[in-house]
Scaffold this active site. Structure first.
Site, short mmCIF file in Angstrom:
data_model
loop_
_atom_site.label_atom_id
_atom_site.label_comp_id
_atom_site.label_asym_id
_atom_site.label_seq_id
_atom_site.Cartn_x
_atom_site.Cartn_y
_atom_site.Cartn_z
N THR A 1 0.83 -1.20 0.00
CA THR A 1 0.00 0.00 0.00
C THR A 1 0.86 1.24 0.00
O THR A 1 1.98 1.22 0.53
CB THR A 1 -0.95 0.03 1.22
OG1 THR A 1 -1.80 1.17 1.11
CG2 THR A 1 -0.19 0.12 2.55
N ASN B 1 -0.75 3.95 1.14
CA ASN B 1 -1.61 4.73 2.02
C ASN B 1 -1.16 4.56 3.48
O ASN B 1 -1.30 3.49 4.07
CB ASN B 1 -3.06 4.24 1.82
CG ASN B 1 -4.06 5.02 2.63
OD1 ASN B 1 -3.79 5.39 3.76
ND2 ASN B 1 -5.24 5.23 2.06
N ALA B 2 -0.58 5.63 4.04
CA ALA B 2 -0.01 5.56 5.39
C ALA B 2 -1.07 5.28 6.45
O ALA B 2 -0.77 4.63 7.47
CB ALA B 2 0.71 6.87 5.71
N ASP C 1 -7.89 -3.75 -1.30
CA ASP C 1 -8.61 -2.72 -2.05
C ASP C 1 -9.96 -2.57 -1.37
O ASP C 1 -10.59 -3.57 -0.98
CB ASP C 1 -8.78 -3.11 -3.52
CG ASP C 1 -9.12 -1.89 -4.37
OD1 ASP C 1 -8.57 -0.80 -4.11
OD2 ASP C 1 -9.95 -2.00 -5.29
N TYR D 1 -13.48 8.52 3.32
CA TYR D 1 -14.90 8.79 3.56
C TYR D 1 -15.29 8.67 5.04
O TYR D 1 -16.47 8.76 5.37
CB TYR D 1 -15.76 7.80 2.75
CG TYR D 1 -15.63 7.93 1.25
CD1 TYR D 1 -16.44 8.79 0.53
CD2 TYR D 1 -14.69 7.18 0.54
CE1 TYR D 1 -16.34 8.90 -0.85
CE2 TYR D 1 -14.58 7.27 -0.84
CZ TYR D 1 -15.41 8.13 -1.53
OH TYR D 1 -15.31 8.24 -2.90
N ASP D 2 -14.33 8.46 5.93
CA ASP D 2 -14.65 8.20 7.35
C ASP D 2 -15.59 9.22 8.00
O ASP D 2 -16.48 8.82 8.75
CB ASP D 2 -13.37 8.07 8.19
CG ASP D 2 -12.76 6.69 8.10
OD1 ASP D 2 -13.44 5.76 7.60
OD2 ASP D 2 -11.60 6.52 8.52
P1 ITT Z 1 -3.47 1.79 -1.82
O1 ITT Z 1 -2.08 2.32 -1.97
O2 ITT Z 1 -3.55 0.70 -0.79
O3 ITT Z 1 -4.10 1.40 -3.14
P2 ITT Z 1 -5.61 3.76 -1.71
O4 ITT Z 1 -5.77 4.99 -0.89
O5 ITT Z 1 -5.56 3.89 -3.22
O6 ITT Z 1 -4.33 3.00 -1.18
P3 ITT Z 1 -8.05 2.16 -1.98
O7 ITT Z 1 -7.91 2.14 -3.47
O8 ITT Z 1 -8.32 0.87 -1.30
O9 ITT Z 1 -6.74 2.78 -1.29
O10 ITT Z 1 -9.14 3.20 -1.50
C1 ITT Z 1 -10.29 3.49 -2.23
C2 ITT Z 1 -10.95 4.73 -1.70
O11 ITT Z 1 -11.66 4.41 -0.50
C3 ITT Z 1 -10.04 5.91 -1.35
O12 ITT Z 1 -10.74 7.09 -1.70
C4 ITT Z 1 -9.88 5.81 0.15
O13 ITT Z 1 -9.69 7.09 0.72
C5 ITT Z 1 -11.22 5.22 0.56
N1 ITT Z 1 -11.05 4.36 1.74
C6 ITT Z 1 -10.37 3.18 1.80
N2 ITT Z 1 -10.41 2.69 3.05
C7 ITT Z 1 -11.13 3.55 3.79
C8 ITT Z 1 -11.50 3.62 5.16
O14 ITT Z 1 -11.12 2.69 6.02
N3 ITT Z 1 -12.22 4.66 5.56
C9 ITT Z 1 -12.61 5.63 4.70
N4 ITT Z 1 -12.30 5.67 3.41
C10 ITT Z 1 -11.55 4.63 2.95
#
Ligand code: ITT
Length: 191
Positions: free
Chosen positions: A7, A9-10, A68, A150-151
């Site tokens: 990932t 995403n930190a 994902d 979206y939290d």
């Molecule tokens: P990767 O490097 O792991 O791909 P990413 O941020 O691209 O990181 P995702 O594709 O899984 O991660 O995320 C899809 C969207 O859903 C993205 O807009 C995130 O901000 C949101 N998202 C993922 N997990 C979330 C969570 O636990 N709470 C709120 N929003 C979330």
């Protein structure tokens, strides 16, 4: 055991680190020299999770997993779903994504939704999938400053607080990602 979490995403990294604790040593993409964005062009969460894990496995040969996640809103026929990151724009614009979601949900009575996470694991070339789901509702406005994405708009079932108003521990306890990663950790422990 060492395992790569694929990932960039930190926030995800810190959530997952909290779930796995000291059971596994998480290796980051940067630590294995992968700095580029990994393509996520598949039509499903499972497809994207597998694509990310396969990319890392083919580059490093190390055991790895990727997640994902999508927000699936009932009244929007499961949207934004697999397009959650690129809902409003082609980039990763959380603010624009939340604004668009609120716009689409204006005046909509059925606010039921779920977060769904697909986790793909590759161990010694073998592939496994895990899923975690949390049901809830889309709030009418943002609440809270914690979490990410979206939290501030997601009210998990049975509570009055959004994920962004909860501690990281409390979110992990019931969240899509917490559930999927606990299944993964259980599986790895039994290998
Ligand atoms: P990767 O490097 O792991 O791909 P990413 O941020 O691209 O990181 P995702 O594709 O899984 O991660 O995320 C899809 C969207 O859903 C993205 O807009 C995130 O901000 C949101 N998202 C993922 N997990 C979330 C969570 O636990 N709470 C709120 N929003 C979330």
């Amino acid at each position: 055991m060492k395992i790569v979490f694929a990932t960039n995403n930190a926030h995800k990294l810190s959530e997952v680190a909290q779930v796995v604790g000291d059971k596994f040593e998480l290796v980051t993409l940067r630590e294995c020299g992968i700095t580029e964005d990994i393509p996520e062009n598949e039509p499903t969460l499972e497809g994207n999770a597998l694509a990310k894990a396969r990319y890392v496995y083919s580059r490093t040969g190390l055991n790895c997993f990727a997640d994902d996640t999508g927000l699936e809103v009932d009244a929007l026929n499961g949207e934004p779903g697999v397009r959650s990151a690129r809902y409003a724009t082609d980039g990763h614009d959380d603010e624009a994504n939340k604004r668009l979601l609120l716009e689409r949900m204006q005046g909509v009575e059925n606010r039921a939704a779920q977060f769904r996470t697909a986790v793909a694991l590759i161990v010694d070339g073998k592939e496994y999938l895990f899923e975690g789901i949390v049901r809830g509702d889309i709030a009418c406005e943002e609440h809270g400053a914690g979490g990410f994405g979206y939290d501030p708009l997601f009210l998990p079932e049975g509570g009055a607080l959004t994920f962004a108003e909860m501690s990281a521990e409390a979110k992990n306890e019931i969240s899509h990602r917490g559930r999927a990663v606990r299944k993964l950790a259980e599986f790895l422990k039994q290998m």
